[in-house]
Design a protein around this motif. Sequence first.
Motif, PDB file in Angstrom:
ATOM      1  N   GLN A  85      41.505  50.435  32.740  1.00 35.72           N
ATOM      2  CA  GLN A  85      42.757  50.890  33.131  1.00 35.72           C
ATOM      3  C   GLN A  85      43.860  49.963  32.491  1.00 35.72           C
ATOM      4  N   ALA A  86      45.011  50.524  32.172  1.00 31.64           N
ATOM      5  CA  ALA A  86      45.933  49.495  31.744  1.00 31.64           C
ATOM      6  C   ALA A  86      46.386  48.316  32.489  1.00 31.64           C
ATOM      7  N   GLY A  87      46.737  47.425  31.717  1.00 33.55           N
ATOM      8  CA  GLY A  87      46.936  45.864  32.601  1.00 33.55           C
ATOM      9  C   GLY A  87      46.674  44.890  31.516  1.00 33.55           C
ATOM     10  N   ARG A  88      46.709  43.482  32.306  1.00 33.94           N
ATOM     11  CA  ARG A  88      46.489  42.354  31.532  1.00 33.94           C
ATOM     12  C   ARG A  88      45.407  41.607  32.154  1.00 33.94           C
ATOM     13  N   LEU A  89      44.837  41.936  33.143  1.00 31.46           N
ATOM     14  CA  LEU A  89      43.428  40.962  33.733  1.00 31.46           C
ATOM     15  C   LEU A  89      42.350  41.545  32.989  1.00 31.46           C
ATOM     16  N   PRO A  90      41.086  40.612  33.209  1.00 33.59           N
ATOM     17  CA  PRO A  90      39.980  41.117  32.559  1.00 33.59           C
ATOM     18  C   PRO A  90      39.510  42.612  32.804  1.00 33.59           C
ATOM     19  N   LYS A  91      38.948  43.180  31.687  1.00 27.96           N
ATOM     20  CA  LYS A  91      38.759  44.702  31.878  1.00 27.96           C
ATOM     21  C   LYS A  91      39.702  45.621  32.233  1.00 27.96           C
ATOM     22  N   SER A 104      46.343  54.762  25.059  1.00 23.68           N
ATOM     23  CA  SER A 104      46.909  53.732  25.795  1.00 23.68           C
ATOM     24  C   SER A 104      47.329  53.728  26.910  1.00 23.68           C
ATOM     25  N   TYR A 105      47.489  55.015  27.481  1.00 24.07           N
ATOM     26  CA  TYR A 105      47.630  55.407  29.098  1.00 24.07           C
ATOM     27  C   TYR A 105      47.024  56.666  29.352  1.00 24.07           C
ATOM     28  N   PRO A 106      46.298  56.361  30.301  1.00 24.48           N
ATOM     29  CA  PRO A 106      46.164  55.320  31.398  1.00 24.48           C
ATOM     30  C   PRO A 106      45.427  53.989  30.880  1.00 24.48           C
ATOM     31  N   GLY A 107      45.184  53.963  29.745  1.00 24.39           N
ATOM     32  CA  GLY A 107      44.498  52.830  29.206  1.00 24.39           C
ATOM     33  C   GLY A 107      42.905  52.751  29.489  1.00 24.39           C
ATOM     34  N   ARG A 108      42.329  53.573  29.386  1.00 27.34           N
ATOM     35  CA  ARG A 108      40.944  53.717  29.481  1.00 27.34           C
ATOM     36  C   ARG A 108      40.280  53.602  28.284  1.00 27.34           C
ATOM     37  N   ILE A 109      38.816  53.153  28.297  1.00 33.15           N
ATOM     38  CA  ILE A 109      37.720  53.431  27.315  1.00 33.15           C
ATOM     39  C   ILE A 109      36.875  54.578  27.717  1.00 33.15           C
ATOM     40  N   TYR A 110      36.676  55.256  26.869  1.00 38.45           N
ATOM     41  CA  TYR A 110      35.604  56.491  26.948  1.00 38.45           C
ATOM     42  C   TYR A 110      34.547  56.390  26.179  1.00 38.45           C
ATOM     43  N   LYS A 111      33.256  56.609  26.622  1.00 41.88           N
ATOM     44  CA  LYS A 111      31.972  56.908  25.970  1.00 41.88           C
ATOM     45  C   LYS A 111      31.713  58.205  25.803  1.00 41.88           C
TER      46      LYS A 111
END
Length: 197
Positions: free
Chosen positions: A150-156, A130-137
Amino acid sequence: PTDVAWDAAGNSYISDGYINSRVAKIDKNGVWVKSWGEPGDKPGQFATLHNIATDAQGRVYVADRSNRRIQVFDGDGTFLHEFKVDVPFDPNIRAVIGNTPPPGPLNRPGAPWVVCITPGPNQVLYTADSYPGRIYKLNLDGKVLGVLGQAGRLPKQFGWIHGMACPSENELFVAEVINWRVQKLILHPAGASTSKK
């Protein structure tokens, strides 16, 4: 229940994560087989098991969120190993809501909220915090292969990813709680050709 996964034999593995801190195994006919786990931070213990997945070999991967790790078991609940996601980040980055959050079990970098494993033959695992709001492979041993978002409301950008489907290595469906949406992501790994043949 926080999630459910199935193995090739049709057994269901249910992460019972908010109260019981256990994994329940049920056979393809709905018959209770067993459960394993209890509250704690030792191998086989859990603190908010928040998501679950299985690989082609029948191993069970549990997102042990508040312990900030992914635990791996065989189909009978025998602990195999665990891994953590430790990737540097900018400590001044803002959360999706409010200022930089204070340390806590829900907002620790690398704390897995989801776990998703692609179909074979070369399976990879995706997880998110949830913080820093990333996806990990990652590979199935826990080695980080890539990071995005990253965390936010925009696309990606992401607001508390609570569900993820990965039908292929480069296609993700990401369900977010804070942003009330599902994003479809098509990944273009560095060095991959984008031309069509």
